[in-house]
Scaffold this active site. Structure first.
Site, PDB file in Angstrom:
ATOM      1  N   PRO A 184      40.126  37.254  34.677  1.00 51.75           N
ATOM      2  CA  PRO A 184      40.913  36.126  35.176  1.00 51.75           C
ATOM      3  C   PRO A 184      41.012  36.040  36.699  1.00 51.75           C
ATOM      4  O   PRO A 184      41.142  37.057  37.383  1.00 51.75           O
ATOM      5  CB  PRO A 184      42.301  36.344  34.565  1.00 51.75           C
ATOM      6  CG  PRO A 184      42.325  37.749  34.114  1.00 51.75           C
ATOM      7  CD  PRO A 184      40.911  38.134  33.797  1.00 51.75           C
ATOM      8  N   ASN A 185      40.938  34.812  37.162  1.00 49.09           N
ATOM      9  CA  ASN A 185      41.117  34.414  38.565  1.00 49.09           C
ATOM     10  C   ASN A 185      39.923  34.736  39.448  1.00 49.09           C
ATOM     11  O   ASN A 185      39.902  34.334  40.619  1.00 49.09           O
ATOM     12  CB  ASN A 185      42.409  35.029  39.162  1.00 49.09           C
ATOM     13  CG  ASN A 185      43.640  34.533  38.439  1.00 49.09           C
ATOM     14  OD1 ASN A 185      43.813  33.327  38.282  1.00 49.09           O
ATOM     15  ND2 ASN A 185      44.475  35.439  37.973  1.00 49.09           N
ATOM     16  N   ARG A 230      40.257  32.143  48.132  1.00 42.95           N
ATOM     17  CA  ARG A 230      41.616  32.588  48.449  1.00 42.95           C
ATOM     18  C   ARG A 230      41.563  34.081  48.793  1.00 42.95           C
ATOM     19  O   ARG A 230      40.685  34.786  48.329  1.00 42.95           O
ATOM     20  CB  ARG A 230      42.556  32.452  47.231  1.00 42.95           C
ATOM     21  CG  ARG A 230      42.797  31.053  46.756  1.00 42.95           C
ATOM     22  CD  ARG A 230      43.986  30.419  47.496  1.00 42.95           C
ATOM     23  NE  ARG A 230      44.350  29.142  46.896  1.00 42.95           N
ATOM     24  CZ  ARG A 230      43.644  28.018  47.030  1.00 42.95           C
ATOM     25  NH1 ARG A 230      42.545  28.016  47.736  1.00 42.95           N
ATOM     26  NH2 ARG A 230      44.052  26.903  46.451  1.00 42.95           N
ATOM     27  N   TYR A 232      39.504  40.126  48.980  1.00 43.94           N
ATOM     28  CA  TYR A 232      38.364  40.000  48.069  1.00 43.94           C
ATOM     29  C   TYR A 232      37.081  39.504  48.742  1.00 43.94           C
ATOM     30  O   TYR A 232      36.069  39.319  48.052  1.00 43.94           O
ATOM     31  CB  TYR A 232      38.743  39.089  46.895  1.00 43.94           C
ATOM     32  CG  TYR A 232      39.912  39.629  46.101  1.00 43.94           C
ATOM     33  CD1 TYR A 232      39.802  40.842  45.426  1.00 43.94           C
ATOM     34  CD2 TYR A 232      41.136  38.960  46.049  1.00 43.94           C
ATOM     35  CE1 TYR A 232      40.866  41.369  44.717  1.00 43.94           C
ATOM     36  CE2 TYR A 232      42.217  39.478  45.334  1.00 43.94           C
ATOM     37  CZ  TYR A 232      42.069  40.684  44.675  1.00 43.94           C
ATOM     38  OH  TYR A 232      43.125  41.213  43.977  1.00 43.94           O
ATOM     39  N   ASN A 272      34.110  43.430  35.477  1.00 42.88           N
ATOM     40  CA  ASN A 272      35.306  43.438  36.323  1.00 42.88           C
ATOM     41  C   ASN A 272      36.381  42.711  35.515  1.00 42.88           C
ATOM     42  O   ASN A 272      36.433  41.482  35.508  1.00 42.88           O
ATOM     43  CB  ASN A 272      35.052  42.711  37.647  1.00 42.88           C
ATOM     44  CG  ASN A 272      36.283  42.765  38.551  1.00 42.88           C
ATOM     45  OD1 ASN A 272      37.371  43.141  38.092  1.00 42.88           O
ATOM     46  ND2 ASN A 272      36.129  42.392  39.801  1.00 42.88           N
ATOM     47  N   ALA A 284      42.766  41.380  36.217  1.00 42.75           N
ATOM     48  CA  ALA A 284      44.120  41.815  35.832  1.00 42.75           C
ATOM     49  C   ALA A 284      44.149  42.456  34.436  1.00 42.75           C
ATOM     50  O   ALA A 284      45.014  43.300  34.161  1.00 42.75           O
ATOM     51  CB  ALA A 284      45.088  40.634  35.894  1.00 42.75           C
ATOM     52  N   HIS A 305      44.414  46.348  33.765  1.00 49.51           N
ATOM     53  CA  HIS A 305      45.641  47.140  33.779  1.00 49.51           C
ATOM     54  C   HIS A 305      46.455  47.014  32.494  1.00 49.51           C
ATOM     55  O   HIS A 305      47.456  47.700  32.327  1.00 49.51           O
ATOM     56  CB  HIS A 305      46.485  46.714  34.989  1.00 49.51           C
ATOM     57  CG  HIS A 305      45.664  46.616  36.241  1.00 49.51           C
ATOM     58  ND1 HIS A 305      45.046  47.707  36.808  1.00 49.51           N
ATOM     59  CD2 HIS A 305      45.302  45.544  37.001  1.00 49.51           C
ATOM     60  CE1 HIS A 305      44.354  47.313  37.879  1.00 49.51           C
ATOM     61  NE2 HIS A 305      44.496  46.004  38.020  1.00 49.51           N
ATOM     62  N   GLU A 309      32.365  49.769  35.152  1.00 42.75           N
ATOM     63  CA  GLU A 309      33.542  48.984  35.566  1.00 42.75           C
ATOM     64  C   GLU A 309      33.483  48.783  37.083  1.00 42.75           C
ATOM     65  O   GLU A 309      33.209  49.732  37.820  1.00 42.75           O
ATOM     66  CB  GLU A 309      34.798  49.775  35.179  1.00 42.75           C
ATOM     67  CG  GLU A 309      36.101  49.130  35.587  1.00 42.75           C
ATOM     68  CD  GLU A 309      37.296  50.041  35.262  1.00 42.75           C
ATOM     69  OE1 GLU A 309      37.121  51.077  34.564  1.00 42.75           O
ATOM     70  OE2 GLU A 309      38.402  49.723  35.733  1.00 42.75           O
ATOM     71  N   HIS A 358      35.427  47.016  40.556  1.00 40.43           N
ATOM     72  CA  HIS A 358      36.508  46.295  41.245  1.00 40.43           C
ATOM     73  C   HIS A 358      36.088  46.079  42.684  1.00 40.43           C
ATOM     74  O   HIS A 358      35.597  47.014  43.340  1.00 40.43           O
ATOM     75  CB  HIS A 358      37.820  47.077  41.189  1.00 40.43           C
ATOM     76  CG  HIS A 358      38.264  47.295  39.784  1.00 40.43           C
ATOM     77  ND1 HIS A 358      38.787  46.276  39.026  1.00 40.43           N
ATOM     78  CD2 HIS A 358      38.195  48.378  38.986  1.00 40.43           C
ATOM     79  CE1 HIS A 358      39.029  46.733  37.820  1.00 40.43           C
ATOM     80  NE2 HIS A 358      38.673  48.006  37.758  1.00 40.43           N
ATOM     81  N   SER A 367      38.084  45.354  45.210  1.00 40.69           N
ATOM     82  CA  SER A 367      39.016  46.085  46.082  1.00 40.69           C
ATOM     83  C   SER A 367      39.178  47.519  45.566  1.00 40.69           C
ATOM     84  O   SER A 367      38.776  47.826  44.438  1.00 40.69           O
ATOM     85  CB  SER A 367      40.373  45.373  46.088  1.00 40.69           C
ATOM     86  OG  SER A 367      40.927  45.391  44.779  1.00 40.69           O
ATOM     87  N   ARG A 383      46.464  50.589  45.731  1.00 36.84           N
ATOM     88  CA  ARG A 383      47.497  49.647  45.323  1.00 36.84           C
ATOM     89  C   ARG A 383      48.686  50.390  44.721  1.00 36.84           C
ATOM     90  O   ARG A 383      48.729  51.612  44.669  1.00 36.84           O
ATOM     91  CB  ARG A 383      46.907  48.658  44.294  1.00 36.84           C
ATOM     92  CG  ARG A 383      45.654  47.941  44.735  1.00 36.84           C
ATOM     93  CD  ARG A 383      45.917  46.768  45.647  1.00 36.84           C
ATOM     94  NE  ARG A 383      46.743  45.731  45.046  1.00 36.84           N
ATOM     95  CZ  ARG A 383      46.302  44.763  44.231  1.00 36.84           C
ATOM     96  NH1 ARG A 383      45.038  44.715  43.885  1.00 36.84           N
ATOM     97  NH2 ARG A 383      47.129  43.844  43.759  1.00 36.84           N
TER      98      ARG A 383
HETATM   99  O1  CA2 Z   1      39.463  44.254  43.019  1.00 33.39           O
HETATM  100  C1  CA2 Z   1      39.177  43.711  41.960  1.00 33.39           C
HETATM  101  O2  CA2 Z   1      38.041  43.324  41.679  1.00 33.39           O
HETATM  102  C2  CA2 Z   1      40.286  43.423  40.939  1.00 33.39           C
HETATM  103  O3  CA2 Z   1      39.733  43.575  39.633  1.00 33.39           O
HETATM  104  C3  CA2 Z   1      40.740  41.999  41.174  1.00 33.39           C
HETATM  105  C4  CA2 Z   1      41.919  41.598  40.309  1.00 33.39           C
HETATM  106  C5  CA2 Z   1      43.069  42.621  40.407  1.00 33.39           C
HETATM  107  O4  CA2 Z   1      44.084  42.298  39.476  1.00 33.39           O
HETATM  108  C6  CA2 Z   1      42.550  44.011  40.124  1.00 33.39           C
HETATM  109  O5  CA2 Z   1      43.628  44.899  40.295  1.00 33.39           O
HETATM  110  C7  CA2 Z   1      41.434  44.392  41.075  1.00 33.39           C
HETATM  111  C8  CA2 Z   1      42.448  40.242  40.749  1.00 33.39           C
HETATM  112  C9  CA2 Z   1      41.424  39.163  40.685  1.00 33.39           C
HETATM  113  C10 CA2 Z   1      41.976  37.954  41.353  1.00 33.39           C
HETATM  114  O6  CA2 Z   1      40.919  37.280  41.953  1.00 33.39           O
HETATM  115  C11 CA2 Z   1      41.205  36.494  43.012  1.00 33.39           C
HETATM  116  C12 CA2 Z   1      40.148  36.201  43.835  1.00 33.39           C
HETATM  117  C13 CA2 Z   1      40.366  35.423  44.932  1.00 33.39           C
HETATM  118  C14 CA2 Z   1      41.625  34.922  45.183  1.00 33.39           C
HETATM  119  C15 CA2 Z   1      42.668  35.212  44.349  1.00 33.39           C
HETATM  120  C16 CA2 Z   1      42.464  35.999  43.238  1.00 33.39           C
END
Ligand code: CA2
Length: 149
Positions: free
Chosen positions: A10-11, A18, A23, A74, A77, A80, A98, A100, A102, A107
């Site tokens: 997701p996202n 953003r 990211y 990846n 969210a 977790h 897997e 990520h 970041s 965190r």
């Molecule tokens: O670092 C990563 O790839 C994460 O999987 C990204 C997730 C976060 O919940 C994980 O802890 C680490 C969040 C993805 C949200 O993606 C966005 C990308 C651009 C702007 C806003 C959100």
């Protein structure tokens, strides 16, 4: 040639649009293009998907059981929280890497825990979008090892 699934949670469709300080500036379309190019170079093909819905990711993992030599995932969210994605990955035999973008270990406690790492052959985090390419190389390396290359 083998097929590698690259799955995004997701996202991640917002990548590059953003929070570039966390990211990066690459969009998901950029990541897909770079993954496809590297896969071709390594002699493989990819199926690249993103969804904001957990069940769709689970359905793709099931589809991968039929045809794929590995999964790069990846889960965003869902990393977790998702026992369902862990269960689906546990039913997939080839390597799972897997990724990520970041470094989740920098965190808070909730974001440091991954429900899916237990089933992963490898975990790459904190390397930005390049992590996807490292993960693809990992799957290709396992494929070559199985083929005795
Ligand atoms: O670092 C990563 O790839 C994460 O999987 C990204 C997730 C976060 O919940 C994980 O802890 C680490 C969040 C993805 C949200 O993606 C966005 C990308 C651009 C702007 C806003 C959100």
């Amino acid at each position: 040639m083998s097929l590698i699934f690259v799955l995004n949670g997701p996202n991640l469709n917002l990548l590059g649009k953003r929070q570039p300080e966390i990211y990066g500036r690459e969009t998901l379309a950029d990541v897909e293009r770079d993954c496809a190019a590297l896969a071709r170079e390594l002699g493989h093909a990819i199926r690249f998907h993103q969804s904001n819905r957990e069940y769709e990711i689970i359905d793709w993992i099931h589809e991968a059981r039929e045809s794929a030599a590995g999964i790069v995932i990846n889960p965003a969210a869902f990393t977790h929280t998702s026992v369902a994605i862990l269960d689906a990955l546990n039913a997939f035999e080839p390597p799972v890497i897997e990724v990520h973008i970041s470094n989740i270990h920098q965190r808070d406690e909730q974001h440091r825990h991954s429900s899916v790492s237990a089933t992963a052959k490898g975990v790459i985090c904190g390397m930005g979008a390049a992590g996807y390419l490292l993960a693809l190389r990992g799957v290709a390396m396992c494929w070559d090892a199985c083929a005795g290359k």
